[in-house]
Design an enzyme around this catalytic site. Structure first.
Site, short mmCIF file in Angstrom:
data_model
loop_
_atom_site.label_atom_id
_atom_site.label_comp_id
_atom_site.label_asym_id
_atom_site.label_seq_id
_atom_site.Cartn_x
_atom_site.Cartn_y
_atom_site.Cartn_z
N ASP A 1 0.99 -1.23 -0.01
CA ASP A 1 0.11 -0.06 0.01
C ASP A 1 1.05 1.28 -0.26
OD1 ASP A 1 1.02 -0.12 2.52
OD2 ASP A 1 -0.94 -0.10 3.61
N SER A 2 2.21 0.91 -0.06
CA SER A 2 3.10 2.13 -0.09
C SER A 2 3.06 2.69 -1.64
CB SER A 2 4.63 1.63 -0.06
OG SER A 2 4.77 0.20 -0.57
N ASP B 1 -1.19 -6.04 -0.04
CA ASP B 1 -1.65 -5.29 1.15
C ASP B 1 -3.02 -4.97 1.08
OD1 ASP B 1 0.37 -4.93 3.04
OD2 ASP B 1 1.49 -3.45 1.95
N LYS C 1 -1.47 -9.39 3.02
CA LYS C 1 -0.81 -8.76 4.32
C LYS C 1 -1.75 -7.84 5.06
CE LYS C 1 2.84 -5.98 4.11
NZ LYS C 1 2.36 -4.96 5.16
N GLU D 1 -1.86 -5.16 8.70
CA GLU D 1 -1.44 -4.91 9.90
C GLU D 1 -1.94 -4.92 11.25
OE1 GLU D 1 0.91 -1.16 7.32
OE2 GLU D 1 -0.38 -0.49 9.20
N GLU E 1 8.72 -4.51 11.20
CA GLU E 1 9.29 -3.01 10.76
C GLU E 1 9.59 -2.15 11.94
OE1 GLU E 1 7.99 0.79 7.90
OE2 GLU E 1 6.68 -1.34 7.95
#
Length: 271
Positions: free
Chosen positions: A51-52, A90, A120, A122, A189
């Site tokens: 999602d970067s 993501d 993925k 978070e 991270e």
């Protein structure tokens, strides 16, 4: 000499075998067909459609604005380019946090429409119900702990996480809870390398570090950072394997100059 196992197609099981054999693996972000194809042919094991993309492709200040539809588009593009790598996408902010049913619906769309091999998301204990729901539906899930960029407004900073004992203990228990919920790997991270080593050794599933030291089972970087496509972002955990910003800028300036001077196109480049 480092171990190197040949896999026709990398799967979640491949990463598990590599951890068991003490063999490290590599992951980079990609967002389009062309780079995915290059990374795949170079032998990269895992491609993360991060999602970067919200930052590096769309120019947003954070990862929060990117939508599920945009992530599906980027994932489709990457899937077309890679034939061997495991492609993890993501789940963007807001598509899984509220409850397990919403998370599952988002996941099904990412798999069916995007073509991802795994997803993925978070968070720790607070997302375990969603993880279980997704995994029960047969969809592999990668966890993400430490600095979780979707929570940047809660943290208020991009500084190293889990330096204090209470946060470190929570991260350790979150990692075990995610493993229990069924994740196949966990990204760590921007946490102290000593803590990352402890977590990696406590888990049966592989860990993937970004700013988390050398003890993780794999490593990940954002492709734009690793290739030096930006010149204003230089965190200590990034190793620039190239500095593409300067030669690309110079090439474009040369192109402009050649057009203005009448040098391009020349006779050989014309019909």
């Amino acid at each position: 000499m480092s171990k190197h196992t040949e896999f026709k197609r990398i799967t979640t099981n491949s990463l598990q075998l590599m951890k068991a054999n003490g063999e490290k693996f590599s992951m980079l972000t990609a967002y389009d067909y062309s780079f995915a194809k290059i990374f795949d042919q170079a032998g990269l094991e895992v491609i993360l459609v991060g999602d970067s993309a919200g930052n590096v492709m769309a120019g947003h200040e954070t990862t929060l604005p990117i939508t599920l539809e945009q992530m599906i588009y980027h994932t489709q593009s990457v899937v077309r380019g890679a034939k061997r790598a495991l492609i993890v996408a993501d789940l963007p902010f807001g598509t899984y946090q509220s409850n397990g049913e919403v998370a599952l619906a988002s996941s099904i769309r990412m798999m069916k429409e995007g073509g991802a091999h795994a997803l993925k998301l978070e968070g720790g204990l607070e997302v375990c119900n969603s993880v279980k729901r997704i995994v029960e539906a047969g969809i592999p899930v990668m966890g993400h702990l430490g600095l979780t960029p979707q929570s940047i407004y809660k943290f208020g900073t991009y500084n190293v996480r889990a330096k204090e004992e209470a946060e470190a203990e929570k991260l350790k228990s979150d990692a075990l809870a995610l493993q229990e919920a069924g994740v196949f790997a966990i990204v760590l991270e921007k946490i102290p390398s000593k803590l990352a080593k402890e977590v990696t050794e406590s888990l049966q599933v592989p860990t993937i570090g970004i700013g988390a030291g050398n003890s993780c089972d794999g490593q990940v970087l954002v492709m734009h950072d690793m290739l030096g496509l930006y010149n204003e972002f230089n965190p200590r955990f990034v190793r620039k394997y190239m500095n593409l910003f300067e030669p690309v800028t110079q090439a474009i300036q040369q192109y402009i100059n050649d057009i203005k001077s009448g040098d391009f196109p020349n006779k050989e480049e014309s019909y």
